[in-house]
Write a protein that holds these residues in place. Structure first.
Motif, PDB file in Angstrom:
ATOM      1  N   ASP A 314       0.827  -1.208   0.000  1.00 36.80           N
ATOM      2  CA  ASP A 314       0.000   0.000   0.000  1.00 36.80           C
ATOM      3  C   ASP A 314       0.862   1.259   0.000  1.00 36.80           C
ATOM      4  OD1 ASP A 314      -2.356  -1.386  -0.044  1.00 36.80           O
ATOM      5  OD2 ASP A 314      -2.687  -1.314   2.134  1.00 36.80           O
ATOM      6  N   THR A 315       1.960   1.186   0.761  1.00 36.08           N
ATOM      7  CA  THR A 315       2.847   2.350   0.824  1.00 36.08           C
ATOM      8  C   THR A 315       3.475   2.630  -0.539  1.00 36.08           C
ATOM      9  OG1 THR A 315       3.332   1.900   3.147  1.00 36.08           O
ATOM     10  CG2 THR A 315       4.867   3.324   1.966  1.00 36.08           C
ATOM     11  N   LEU A 316       3.943   1.581  -1.203  1.00 34.20           N
ATOM     12  CA  LEU A 316       4.625   1.761  -2.493  1.00 34.20           C
ATOM     13  C   LEU A 316       3.685   2.258  -3.595  1.00 34.20           C
ATOM     14  CD1 LEU A 316       6.978  -1.375  -2.543  1.00 34.20           C
ATOM     15  CD2 LEU A 316       7.609   1.018  -2.100  1.00 34.20           C
ATOM     16  N   ARG A 317       2.400   1.910  -3.485  1.00 36.12           N
ATOM     17  CA  ARG A 317       1.477   2.287  -4.570  1.00 36.12           C
ATOM     18  C   ARG A 317       0.840   3.671  -4.347  1.00 36.12           C
ATOM     19  NH1 ARG A 317      -4.151   0.493  -3.488  1.00 36.12           N
ATOM     20  NH2 ARG A 317      -4.399   0.204  -5.723  1.00 36.12           N
ATOM     21  N   ARG A 318       1.260   4.390  -3.304  1.00 39.82           N
ATOM     22  CA  ARG A 318       0.717   5.735  -3.095  1.00 39.82           C
ATOM     23  C   ARG A 318       1.101   6.657  -4.252  1.00 39.82           C
ATOM     24  NH1 ARG A 318       2.418   7.855   2.668  1.00 39.82           N
ATOM     25  NH2 ARG A 318       1.788   9.797   1.608  1.00 39.82           N
ATOM     26  N   GLU A 319       0.111   7.351  -4.782  1.00 40.48           N
ATOM     27  CA  GLU A 319       0.355   8.215  -5.940  1.00 40.48           C
ATOM     28  C   GLU A 319       0.986   9.546  -5.536  1.00 40.48           C
ATOM     29  OE1 GLU A 319      -3.317   8.684  -7.976  1.00 40.48           O
ATOM     30  OE2 GLU A 319      -3.436   6.569  -8.589  1.00 40.48           O
ATOM     31  N   ASP A 320       0.841   9.924  -4.268  1.00 43.54           N
ATOM     32  CA  ASP A 320       1.362  11.215  -3.837  1.00 43.54           C
ATOM     33  C   ASP A 320       2.813  11.131  -3.364  1.00 43.54           C
ATOM     34  OD1 ASP A 320       0.736   9.646  -1.676  1.00 43.54           O
ATOM     35  OD2 ASP A 320       0.195  11.361  -0.391  1.00 43.54           O
TER      36      ASP A 320
END
Length: 513
Positions: A314-320
């Motif tokens: 989830d952390t790696l896929r953050r767009e921001d």
């Protein structure tokens, strides 16, 4: 004639007394044939009873030597069934007697034979012989018929008694040899029957338990130590299930039992006795506890890697966010490591399931266990910076025949445990030796060690030794269980040598080639 009838009545009364006072069939039959011969003024006689195969055999005799009885066999053949009460007669009986008498040199000339009938079935024949005097009269036959009736009743009663005794012996044998504990109580709950399984279960000898109140012998207690027999005995409840579970103490050890009670009542509804079936449910309780432990451990062990994998993903896929290459690599390394751990846990669960089903297959080949161990040590060197690793095998260690993948799994679990239970670091040593029959391999550490009382149990499925590290240490309690199963499947053995605070040394041996 009056005197004759009086003696006949006295004889029949004497026989009736004997029949009511004794169920010893041979002695009663001997008395009947003796009185019958004397009443008919004969010289000899015998009673032949029908056997299960339909043949007749002499069971009691009078006036004849036992060695002569087999020669009377011709008189026991062609005996007609009881289908014609009026015309019943053994054919050519006197002619057969004359042949037997001539063979034996006896002066027997007259014979009378009357059937012994019970409930419409021919069960035997009474024979009386004369060597002098006239032929047997109708009155003689009538007298003999009375004796035949008495003999038939005696045989019937004795056979009923024998049947009852055989059934009693069978029931006693079933109760005594039952795998479950069985006791029979009287209406005051005192023990009347106490079988062998209960002797083993409770430690009470049967002769001491019989006559005691059941609560004193069982002393059933719940897990809190409360006396169930005195406070919650199902027999004392007005309504409810006649079943109770509790612990019986034997040699200081609690044995879990389940007891089913079956009251027996007479025709008027009064309690006569109680049958109690006592079953050892210790294994069932342990299985239930193991099931709870399994659910608890597995849910925790599955949840941890899944949570880490999901968190990093989830952390790696953050767009921001824009992650640098180092952060990406470290995060992906954690995901890969936790995925491997999850996969290992699933493999162990599958292997444990295969072991239970007897479906764990091995692919044997000849291999160098020392070379296999060296490769495993090299792999673990990169996983721990706090530990030193050493390998100590002789150069001429013999070959073993085994499944390289399964033996690698054994070494992997032992090395993993050595690291896990020596968190302060220290030396982890892998080595071995050989004798004439076995190749030995050991893995030792300098960790927390294992208490003596837990050294046998650590090889049980889902069991984890209690220590300060247990809550913080990952594991489902399957590693050593699988190690033991694999080693034993190779014809070997595994054990541990350890003292608390002084590390542990796991050793297994395999047959040498």
């Amino acid at each position: 004639m009056v005197d004759y009838q009086l003696r006949q009545r006295e004889y029949l009364l004497e026989i009736s007394r004997a029949m009511t006072s004794s169920l010893d069939l041979p002695s009663v039959l001997r008395m009947i044939i003796q009185y019958a011969v004397e009443m008919l003024r004969g010289q000899a006689g015998f009673i032949a009873l029908r056997q299960e195969d339909g043949s007749f055999r002499v069971q009691a005799s009078y006036g004849l030597h036992s060695g002569a009885l087999p020669f009377f066999a011709p008189l026991l053949t062609d005996i007609p069934p009881w289908t014609d009460p009026i015309g019943w007669m053994i054919p050519d009986l006197e002619m057969r007697l004359s042949m037997v008498a001539a063979t034996l040199g006896l002066g027997l000339r007259q014979v009378v034979a009357l059937p012994m009938v019970m409930q419409g079935e021919l069960i035997g024949v009474i024979y009386v012989f004369r060597s002098r005097g006239g032929a047997f009269s109708a009155n003689d036959r009538q007298v003999l018929a009375s004796f035949a009736d008495q003999a038939a009743i005696a045989v019937h009663n004795a056979r009923l008694y024998q049947q009852v005794m055989e059934e009693k012996r069978l029931l006693s044998a079933i109760i005594e040899n039952s795998a479950d504990g069985i006791m029979i109580l009287d209406r005051h709950c005192r023990i009347r029957v106490f079988n062998r399984a209960l002797v083993k279960l409770t430690g009470w000898p049967a002769e001491e338990a019989i006559g005691q109140p059941c609560y004193r012998v069982l002393a059933l207690r719940d897990r809190q130590g409360e006396d169930i027999c005195r406070t919650r005995c199902p027999l004392m409840q007005p309504e409810g299930r006649l079943y109770v579970e509790g612990n019986v103490q034997r040699d200081g050890k609690a044995i879990a039992v389940g007891i089913s009670y079956s009251p027996l009542y007479d025709d008027e509804g009064r309690l006569v006795s109680i049958i109690a079936n006592v079953r050892d449910i210790t294994a069932f309780r342990e299985a239930e506890e193991m099931k709870s432990t399994f659910i608890s451990i597995i849910s925790h062990e599955l949840k941890s890697p899944v949570a880490l994998i999901k968190g990093y993903a989830d952390t790696l896929r953050r767009e921001d966010a824009h992650w640098d290459e180092k952060t990406l690599r470290e995060s992906l390394d954690v995901i890969v490591e936790e995925s491997d751990r999850l996969n290992q846990l699933i493999d162990n669960l599958l292997d444990a399931s295969r072991l239970q089903a007897g479906a764990l297959k091995l692919e044997f080949s000849y291999l160098r266990i020392d070379k296999l161990a060296e490769k495993e040590v090299e792999k673990f060197r990169t996983q721990s910076k706090e530990h030193l690793f050493a390998v100590d095998f002789p150069p001429d260690l013999p070959l073993v025949r085994g499944d390289s993948e399964r033996l690698r799994q054994v070494l992997d679990n032992l090395l993993s445990n050595a690291i896990k239970y020596s968190p302060q670091g220290g030396l982890i040593k892998v080595g071995g030796w050989a004798d004439e029959d076995w190749v030995y391999v050991y893995v030792s550490d300098e960790g927390i060690g294992i208490p003596k009382e837990e050294q046998e149990r650590i090889f049980e499925r889902f069991y984890r030794a209690e220590s300060a590290l247990t809550p913080r240490t990952r594991g489902a309690g399957l590693g050593l269980y699988l190690c033991k199963a694999v080693v034993e499947a190779h014809g070997g053995k595994i054990w541990v040598e350890s003292e608390p605070g002084k590390g542990a040394k796991f050793i297994f041996k395999l047959p040498r080639v």
